[in-house]
Design a protein around this motif. Structure first.
Motif, PDB file in Angstrom:
ATOM      1  N   GLU A 143       0.865  -1.155   0.000  1.00  0.00           N
ATOM      2  CA  GLU A 143       0.000   0.000   0.000  1.00  0.00           C
ATOM      3  C   GLU A 143       0.915   1.221   0.000  1.00  0.00           C
ATOM      4  O   GLU A 143       2.074   1.126   0.428  1.00  0.00           O
ATOM      5  CB  GLU A 143      -0.880  -0.010   1.251  1.00  0.00           C
ATOM      6  N   ARG A 159       2.371   1.688   3.469  1.00  0.00           N
ATOM      7  CA  ARG A 159       2.882   0.588   4.274  1.00  0.00           C
ATOM      8  C   ARG A 159       2.999  -0.691   3.460  1.00  0.00           C
ATOM      9  O   ARG A 159       2.334  -0.845   2.425  1.00  0.00           O
ATOM     10  CB  ARG A 159       1.999   0.348   5.505  1.00  0.00           C
ATOM     11  N   ARG A 203     -11.297  -3.561  11.901  1.00  0.00           N
ATOM     12  CA  ARG A 203     -10.088  -3.644  11.084  1.00  0.00           C
ATOM     13  C   ARG A 203      -9.469  -5.045  11.191  1.00  0.00           C
ATOM     14  O   ARG A 203      -9.029  -5.618  10.206  1.00  0.00           O
ATOM     15  CB  ARG A 203      -9.097  -2.578  11.559  1.00  0.00           C
ATOM     16  N   LYS A 248     -15.487   8.657  -1.171  1.00  0.00           N
ATOM     17  CA  LYS A 248     -15.709   7.209  -1.283  1.00  0.00           C
ATOM     18  C   LYS A 248     -17.155   6.818  -1.590  1.00  0.00           C
ATOM     19  O   LYS A 248     -17.477   5.644  -1.638  1.00  0.00           O
ATOM     20  CB  LYS A 248     -15.247   6.508  -0.010  1.00  0.00           C
ATOM     21  N   LYS A 291     -14.210   3.952  10.561  1.00  0.00           N
ATOM     22  CA  LYS A 291     -13.487   4.830  11.487  1.00  0.00           C
ATOM     23  C   LYS A 291     -14.428   5.688  12.315  1.00  0.00           C
ATOM     24  O   LYS A 291     -14.010   6.363  13.235  1.00  0.00           O
ATOM     25  CB  LYS A 291     -12.520   5.708  10.698  1.00  0.00           C
TER      26      LYS A 291
HETATM   27  N1  COA Z   1      -4.320  -4.827   0.704  1.00  0.00           N
HETATM   28  C1  COA Z   1      -4.233  -4.346   1.953  1.00  0.00           C
HETATM   29  N2  COA Z   1      -4.855  -3.210   2.357  1.00  0.00           N
HETATM   30  C2  COA Z   1      -5.611  -2.562   1.452  1.00  0.00           C
HETATM   31  C3  COA Z   1      -5.753  -3.033   0.128  1.00  0.00           C
HETATM   32  C4  COA Z   1      -5.075  -4.217  -0.232  1.00  0.00           C
HETATM   33  N3  COA Z   1      -5.170  -4.738  -1.449  1.00  0.00           N
HETATM   34  N4  COA Z   1      -6.561  -2.174  -0.528  1.00  0.00           N
HETATM   35  C5  COA Z   1      -6.905  -1.209   0.327  1.00  0.00           C
HETATM   36  N5  COA Z   1      -6.328  -1.437   1.525  1.00  0.00           N
HETATM   37  C6  COA Z   1      -6.415  -0.613   2.727  1.00  0.00           C
HETATM   38  C7  COA Z   1      -5.867   0.761   2.461  1.00  0.00           C
HETATM   39  O1  COA Z   1      -4.478   0.811   2.665  1.00  0.00           O
HETATM   40  C8  COA Z   1      -6.609   1.590   3.491  1.00  0.00           C
HETATM   41  O2  COA Z   1      -5.988   1.368   4.742  1.00  0.00           O
HETATM   42  P1  COA Z   1      -5.778   2.531   5.822  1.00  0.00           P
HETATM   43  O3  COA Z   1      -7.072   2.581   6.575  1.00  0.00           O
HETATM   44  O4  COA Z   1      -4.645   2.022   6.652  1.00  0.00           O
HETATM   45  O5  COA Z   1      -5.462   3.785   5.089  1.00  0.00           O
HETATM   46  C9  COA Z   1      -7.967   0.911   3.580  1.00  0.00           C
HETATM   47  O6  COA Z   1      -7.768  -0.412   3.064  1.00  0.00           O
HETATM   48  C10 COA Z   1      -9.037   1.579   2.745  1.00  0.00           C
HETATM   49  O7  COA Z   1      -8.610   1.556   1.379  1.00  0.00           O
HETATM   50  P2  COA Z   1      -9.296   2.372   0.213  1.00  0.00           P
HETATM   51  O8  COA Z   1     -10.770   2.295   0.373  1.00  0.00           O
HETATM   52  O9  COA Z   1      -8.735   1.927  -1.087  1.00  0.00           O
HETATM   53  O10 COA Z   1      -8.942   3.854   0.534  1.00  0.00           O
HETATM   54  P3  COA Z   1      -7.679   4.717   0.203  1.00  0.00           P
HETATM   55  O11 COA Z   1      -7.852   5.945   1.032  1.00  0.00           O
HETATM   56  O12 COA Z   1      -6.421   3.959   0.329  1.00  0.00           O
HETATM   57  O13 COA Z   1      -7.876   5.110  -1.344  1.00  0.00           O
HETATM   58  C11 COA Z   1      -9.168   5.607  -3.299  1.00  0.00           C
HETATM   59  C12 COA Z   1      -9.034   5.777  -1.799  1.00  0.00           C
HETATM   60  C13 COA Z   1     -10.457   6.242  -3.768  1.00  0.00           C
HETATM   61  C14 COA Z   1      -7.986   6.252  -3.993  1.00  0.00           C
HETATM   62  C15 COA Z   1      -9.189   4.098  -3.582  1.00  0.00           C
HETATM   63  O14 COA Z   1     -10.210   3.501  -2.871  1.00  0.00           O
HETATM   64  C16 COA Z   1      -9.328   3.687  -5.021  1.00  0.00           C
HETATM   65  O15 COA Z   1      -8.455   3.804  -5.848  1.00  0.00           O
HETATM   66  N6  COA Z   1     -10.442   3.137  -5.367  1.00  0.00           N
HETATM   67  C17 COA Z   1     -10.647   2.607  -6.705  1.00  0.00           C
HETATM   68  C18 COA Z   1     -11.819   1.723  -6.648  1.00  0.00           C
HETATM   69  C19 COA Z   1     -11.606   0.347  -7.080  1.00  0.00           C
HETATM   70  O16 COA Z   1     -10.547  -0.098  -7.423  1.00  0.00           O
HETATM   71  N7  COA Z   1     -12.713  -0.378  -7.006  1.00  0.00           N
HETATM   72  C20 COA Z   1     -12.786  -1.755  -7.352  1.00  0.00           C
HETATM   73  C21 COA Z   1     -14.077  -2.070  -8.021  1.00  0.00           C
HETATM   74  S1  COA Z   1     -14.188  -1.307  -9.644  1.00  0.00           S
END
Ligand code: COA
Ligand code: AMP
Length: 632
Positions: free
Chosen positions: A169, A172, A564, A534, A574
């Protein structure tokens, strides 16, 4: 609309002929003589009398046809700064080796293999290798925690697990192996073996006798041939959120899936063999299954596997860099990704830095697309921005814009028009069709088309009760919406407690189950509140056990941590607050819908059945303190 209408009517008049014709574009071992087997309703199967292999169609047939040197998969990782291109010939070698390694360990046709991988080329190789040997894969998204993995392990009982040492990520490194070890420990079913791809960012400790190093086993393997399977045999199981903590194992079968996905590449996405198609999603979701891996490869296209985020890896220009560098013709992503980009680069300065002349269309799905985002993308990119609507269960578009047949002028706010295969009906609570422009439950008349789920894994009864009971003869999508006089659909809301967070499908019911497990929580409710980035965010209300006098901040922090740890960071949970009571009907049903309306500041009426209206004032106050319900 004439061309679309003619294709749709062709399907309506003779679905059997329509799908048998589409099936000609697939290389079968034994071609189908019949498309639909409807002898055991409500369970329908497609191409059941045919035999085939999905990996052969996605990989080998392109090599045999002389396209061996064409790039098949381009892995592009702005997080690690690496890129890797695999041609169809290389993909054939890699899948045959991994397939051989699995076979050497006793994995056979019909066995399940769980895949828990980050967005690296090996994720696609693993899926295809399973398809190659007739094993049934079940990919679990990397953002889920051990407990979610364990639930899936127990449900599909995999003989093998394929994973990697870590995911990356932006902020991290996520060590996958401890999560996997924890899950196997928790699960009752124990997989016989794990194959682990060691990444240089973090090595995993392998457990002797059970764990195998990917590089070592594939180097030593005898390449596997494609194993012939039945057209209606399962290709994969993909778990998705339902109403409870027990996810639904959506089953996808080989024949129908290939026929349908191959049809969509030209007709819906206007993509031809050799074009580059990019679905910026994750292999853990259905979009990743269908449009990162299977559809583009079956259709002979090049697909992009992107390990990064729309922003921050390294900037809001990363999508444009990938498009121009790899000659991407169409991008498929979720609106939330564009909201994130727009928030950082509203003026579109990054867009101007890249030559995007190769880029022809943007497809959005996964959640409701807000008009502002669509307009922004249209203006800044100068290409059609096409919304389309579908779900894990269907595997491909229910309603969209058939841009390869003709690009329709879809009205603002609509997600498109039904695709062939889908007879979409909007029904009222009594199961009667509603007039155009009236809100109702969106249903699809059975049978569902090829590619859509025939049932849930080992859960035929749940399949019936989840989808087929409310409206006999119709599949209940779980979405509410309406149709206009020209047949365009407007998807407005879910009718169940599924919420959509950054286009990730999550169950508030499941979150409530986790919160209820906290020793101080007497009762709770989780709702999805509107979020600018989101789309939705989960927000929890907890009532504490009588006599509990621990500080509220301590308990709420534990609740956040609990979700989590048990569901995973992807839940993005959150926001949680302590309240004295929850608003309920006189029969004891929590009024979640009203709470959502109050939080979002949308119009609502006092429910006639409410037990004690005063509780809503308490809820409003609590929401205001959190910055909702018009609070600062
Ligand atoms: N492995 C481990 N952790 C993951 C992960 C993975 N594959 N994908 C997401 N996470 C974690 C993130 O690191 C984040 O953790 P945090 O709370 O420590 O920050 C948490 O899950 C939430 O992730 P996400 O909802 O992706 O939020 P974000 O703030 O990191 O990114 C966006 C926001 C909008 C940029 C992102 O959600 C995004 O690119 N979305 C695209 C949508 C998508 O791919 N949808 C799939 C269906 S089409
Ligand atoms: P998933 O199964 O994760 O793909 O989620 C499917 C759900 O996402 C659908 O049932 C809808 O609720 C929502 N969804 C998907 N695409 C759209 C869209 N284009 N417009 C509105 N909602 C959508």
């Amino acid at each position: 609309m004439a061309r679309y209408q003619s294709v749709y009517q062709n399907w309506q008049q003779d679905p059997e002929a329509f799908w048998l014709d589409a099936a000609k574009d697939i290389d079968w071992v034994t071609p189908p003589t019949k498309a639909l087997d409807d002898s055991t309703p409500p369970f329908y199967s497609w191409f059941a009398d045919a035999t085939c292999n999905t990996c052969y169609n996605a990989v080998d047939r392109h090599v045999a046809a002389g396209r061996g040197d064409q790039p098949a998969v381009i892995y592009d990782s702005p997080i690690t700064g690496t890129k890797r291109t695999l041609t169809f010939a290389e993909l054939q070698t890699e899948t045959a080796r991994l397939g051989g390694a699995l076979q050497a360990q006793g994995v056979e046709k019909g066995d399940r293999v769980l895949i828990y991988m980050p967005m690296i080329a090996e994720a696609a190789i693993a899926m295809l290798a399973c398809a190659r040997i007739g094993a049934v894969h079940s990919v679990v998204f990397g953002g889920f925690a051990s407990n979610e993995l364990a639930v899936r392990i127990d449900d599909c009982q995999p003989k093998a697990v394929i994973s990697a040492s870590c995911g990356l990520e932006p902020n991290r490194t996520v060590p996958y192996k401890p999560l996997l070890d924890g899950a196997i420990e928790m699960a009752t079913h124990k997989p016989a073996l794990c194959i682990i791809k060691q990444r240089e960012q973090l090595a995993a400790e392998l457990i002797g006798g059970r764990d195998h190093d990917w590089d070592a086993v594939t180097a030593a393997a005898t390449p596997a041939d494609c194993v012939t399977v039945g057209g209606a045999d399962p290709l994969y199981i993909l778990y998705t959120s339902g109403t409870t903590g027990q996810p639904k194992g959506v089953v996808r079968t080989n024949g129908g899936h290939m026929v349908a996905l191959n049809w969509t590449m030209k007709n819906i996405y206007n993509i031809d063999p050799g074009d580059v198609f990019w679905a910026a999603s994750d292999v853990g979701w259905v979009v990743g299954h269908s449009y990162i891996v299977y559809a583009p490869l079956i259709a002979g296209c090049t697909t992009i596997l992107f390990e990064g985020k729309p922003v921050g890896t390294p900037d809001a220009g990363t999508f444009w860099r990938v498009i121009s560098e790899h000659d991407v013709k169409a991008l498929f992503t979720a609106p939330t990704a564009f909201r994130a980009i727009r928030r950082e680069d509203g003026a579109g300065e990054f867009i101007k830095k890249y030559d995007l002349s190769c880029f022809h269309a943007l497809f959005l799905a996964g959640e409701r697309a807000d008009q502002a985002t669509i307009e922004w993308a249209k203006e800044k990119l100068g290409v059609p921005v096409i919304d389309h609507w579908w779900q894990t269960e269907t595997g491909w578009t229910i309603a969209g814009n058939p841009s390869g047949i003709e690009l329709l002028d879809a009205p603002v706010g609509s997600a498109g028009i039904p695709m062939p295969g889908y007879d979409v009906q909007i029904l009222d609570e009594g199961g009667h069709p509603v007039p155009d422009g009236t809100l109702g439950a969106i249903t699809v008349k059975m049978p569902l088309p090829p590619g859509a789920l025939p049932t849930l894994w080992n859960a035929d009864e749940r399949f019936k009760s989840s989808y087929l009971t409310t409206f006999p003869g119709y599949y209940e999508t779980g979405d509410a919406g309406m149709k206009d006089e020209n047949g365009f659909l407007y998807i407005m809301a879910r009718t169940d407690d599924v919420i959509n967070v950054a286009a990730h499908r999550l169950s508030t019911g499941e979150m409530e189950e986790v919160l209820s497990g906290h020793k101080d929580v007497a009762e709770c409710a989780v709702i999805g509140v509107a979020d600018e980035l989101k789309g939705q965010l989960p927000l929890g209300f907890i009532c504490l056990n009588g006599g509990c006098n621990r500080p509220h901040e301590e308990i709420t922090a534990e609740c956040v941590q609990r979700i989590r740890a048990e569901i995973g960071p992807v839940a993005a949970f959150k926001l949680v607050t302590v309240v004295d009571r929850l608003p309920k009907t006189r029969s004891g049903k929590i009024l979640r819908g009203t709470m959502v309306n109050i939080a979002d500041g949308t119009a609502w009426k006092m429910p006639a059945t409410i037990d004690d209206p005063a509780i809503l004032d308490e809820i409003t106050d609590a929401l205001k303190k959190m910055g909702y319900a018009g609070g600062a």
